[in-house]
Design an enzyme around this catalytic site. Sequence first.
Site, PDB file in Angstrom:
ATOM      1  N   HIS A  20       0.311  -1.532   0.150  1.00 39.73           N
ATOM      2  CA  HIS A  20       0.306   0.320   0.145  1.00 39.73           C
ATOM      3  C   HIS A  20       1.176   0.978  -0.109  1.00 39.73           C
ATOM      4  O   HIS A  20       0.709   2.277  -0.429  1.00 39.73           O
ATOM      5  CB  HIS A  20      -0.576   0.097   1.394  1.00 39.73           C
ATOM      6  CG  HIS A  20      -1.890  -0.768   1.210  1.00 39.73           C
ATOM      7  ND1 HIS A  20      -2.844  -1.956   1.983  1.00 39.73           N
ATOM      8  CD2 HIS A  20      -2.973  -1.685   0.051  1.00 39.73           C
ATOM      9  CE1 HIS A  20      -3.386  -2.677   1.230  1.00 39.73           C
ATOM     10  NE2 HIS A  20      -3.430  -2.536   0.230  1.00 39.73           N
ATOM     11  N   HIS A  67      -8.674  -7.168  -8.020  1.00 36.55           N
ATOM     12  CA  HIS A  67      -9.015  -8.455  -6.716  1.00 36.55           C
ATOM     13  C   HIS A  67      -8.250  -6.955  -5.212  1.00 36.55           C
ATOM     14  O   HIS A  67      -8.160  -7.442  -5.136  1.00 36.55           O
ATOM     15  CB  HIS A  67      -7.854  -9.339  -6.874  1.00 36.55           C
ATOM     16  CG  HIS A  67      -7.499  -9.774  -7.986  1.00 36.55           C
ATOM     17  ND1 HIS A  67      -6.931 -10.015  -8.566  1.00 36.55           N
ATOM     18  CD2 HIS A  67      -7.979 -11.540  -7.511  1.00 36.55           C
ATOM     19  CE1 HIS A  67      -7.158 -11.126  -9.927  1.00 36.55           C
ATOM     20  NE2 HIS A  67      -7.621 -11.883  -8.494  1.00 36.55           N
ATOM     21  N   SER A 118      -6.734  -1.842  -0.694  1.00 38.20           N
ATOM     22  CA  SER A 118      -6.399  -0.566  -1.667  1.00 38.20           C
ATOM     23  C   SER A 118      -8.059   0.083  -1.841  1.00 38.20           C
ATOM     24  O   SER A 118      -7.230   1.392  -2.616  1.00 38.20           O
ATOM     25  CB  SER A 118      -5.879  -1.671  -2.976  1.00 38.20           C
ATOM     26  OG  SER A 118      -7.001  -3.321  -2.891  1.00 38.20           O
ATOM     27  N   GLY A 162     -12.453 -11.250 -11.751  1.00 36.23           N
ATOM     28  CA  GLY A 162     -11.210  -9.601 -12.063  1.00 36.23           C
ATOM     29  C   GLY A 162     -10.452 -10.059 -12.895  1.00 36.23           C
ATOM     30  O   GLY A 162      -9.684  -9.486 -14.223  1.00 36.23           O
ATOM     31  N   ASP A 170      -4.063  -7.838  -7.683  1.00 35.34           N
ATOM     32  CA  ASP A 170      -3.171  -8.296  -5.947  1.00 35.34           C
ATOM     33  C   ASP A 170      -4.746  -9.884  -5.741  1.00 35.34           C
ATOM     34  O   ASP A 170      -4.897  -9.292  -4.670  1.00 35.34           O
ATOM     35  CB  ASP A 170      -3.964  -7.198  -5.292  1.00 35.34           C
ATOM     36  CG  ASP A 170      -3.252  -7.693  -3.292  1.00 35.34           C
ATOM     37  OD1 ASP A 170      -2.678  -8.494  -3.227  1.00 35.34           O
ATOM     38  OD2 ASP A 170      -3.393  -6.730  -2.997  1.00 35.34           O
TER      39      ASP A 170
HETATM   40  N1  SAM Z   1      -5.942  -5.467  -2.683  1.00 38.22           N
HETATM   41  C1  SAM Z   1      -6.707  -5.524  -1.636  1.00 38.22           C
HETATM   42  C2  SAM Z   1      -6.178  -5.130  -0.681  1.00 38.22           C
HETATM   43  O1  SAM Z   1      -4.917  -4.350  -1.016  1.00 38.22           O
HETATM   44  O2  SAM Z   1      -6.498  -4.186  -0.043  1.00 38.22           O
HETATM   45  C3  SAM Z   1      -7.106  -7.195  -0.955  1.00 38.22           C
HETATM   46  C4  SAM Z   1      -6.668  -8.208  -2.430  1.00 38.22           C
HETATM   47  S1  SAM Z   1      -6.904 -10.040  -1.536  1.00 38.22           S
HETATM   48  C5  SAM Z   1      -5.333 -10.127  -1.583  1.00 38.22           C
HETATM   49  C6  SAM Z   1      -7.485 -10.676  -2.643  1.00 38.22           C
HETATM   50  C7  SAM Z   1      -8.996 -10.960  -3.298  1.00 38.22           C
HETATM   51  O3  SAM Z   1      -9.272 -11.179  -4.624  1.00 38.22           O
HETATM   52  C8  SAM Z   1      -9.816 -11.368  -1.934  1.00 38.22           C
HETATM   53  O4  SAM Z   1     -10.619 -10.763  -1.368  1.00 38.22           O
HETATM   54  C9  SAM Z   1     -10.987 -12.716  -2.765  1.00 38.22           C
HETATM   55  O5  SAM Z   1     -11.997 -12.767  -2.283  1.00 38.22           O
HETATM   56  C10 SAM Z   1     -10.900 -11.843  -4.369  1.00 38.22           C
HETATM   57  N2  SAM Z   1     -10.326 -12.983  -5.487  1.00 38.22           N
HETATM   58  C11 SAM Z   1     -10.160 -14.194  -5.640  1.00 38.22           C
HETATM   59  N3  SAM Z   1      -9.904 -14.739  -6.644  1.00 38.22           N
HETATM   60  C12 SAM Z   1     -10.721 -13.698  -7.280  1.00 38.22           C
HETATM   61  C13 SAM Z   1     -10.803 -13.158  -8.588  1.00 38.22           C
HETATM   62  N4  SAM Z   1     -10.623 -14.080  -9.665  1.00 38.22           N
HETATM   63  N5  SAM Z   1     -11.773 -12.675  -9.363  1.00 38.22           N
HETATM   64  C14 SAM Z   1     -11.384 -11.633  -8.360  1.00 38.22           C
HETATM   65  N6  SAM Z   1     -11.715 -11.150  -6.605  1.00 38.22           N
HETATM   66  C15 SAM Z   1     -11.048 -12.244  -6.805  1.00 38.22           C
END
Ligand code: SAM
Length: 274
Positions: free
Chosen positions: A18, A41, A94, A138, A158
Amino acid sequence: MNYRHAYHAGNSADVFKHYVLTLALAALHKKDTPFCVVDTHAGAGLYRLKKPGEFEQGIGRLWPQRAAWPALADYLDVVAAFNPHAALKSYPGSPLIIQKFLRVQDRALCFELHPQECAHLNTVLAHGPRVTVTEVNGWNALRGALPPKENRGLVLIDPPYEQPGDFKALATALGVAGKHWRNGIYLAWYPVKQRRPIERLHAAVRALKLEAAAVEFLTLPADVEQRLNGSGYVLINPPWKLLDTLRATLPSLAEFLAGADGRPAVQVWDLSGA
Ligand code: SAM
């Protein structure tokens, strides 16, 4: 799909992730022309911090010393905005960080697959404008979002890396995205555990022949492949001077967050493939 970012929110990997994100967003303010941010994500947006938790080695370590870290001011100001009474209780993900950097002319698109995380994200973003949340895969949605009509901005990728295929999916996504929007800024986060998938990712990025680099930030010795020793970013079209800033600030941040028992390390690769 078991991953819940709440367990990891505010850990040292999130501080690195971040902090770099805020630097890239701040760089977009250098021009008045509108920009668009895509967060593939997005997660749940806002996390309650509970002890014991990974955040204690991350933002929890930094928070009492925050006045001593002026280089991280933009990042720490966003965290402070969600902790108005000074005690550290919440951590912004994020989408909320991105939203703080949007001016009237800018916008963001957030993709999140998990219905509960998506619902929570919609609630926490409701107090501010200009961010659209879509419950969608995503990886698939990214292609349709590029190029954004503003033709300026950044993409944060992410994924949770709970699937062994996420490194490959990232390399494929960057290949497709790099074709459809060559001048976008891409920040693609990855965990540092085993080296092989990282080496393959770096090779795939080099082959794109775009201006690119990778930065790794470790707080633990890289000799245990099963745990998160640190994390990295592939940076495509990094904003001017961003890498210089990271070279200047990350080593002391890694040393501070690693503490007495850790092993800090920062490494930068040129992946421009020219
Ligand atoms: N980017 C966020 C942050 O920095 O606060 C954290 C994201 S976390 C590492 C990954 C997220 O991706 C989770 O909330 C999960 O539910 C989601 N996720 C998993 N597979 C996904 C997909 N194919 N498309 C979108 N989101 C997905």
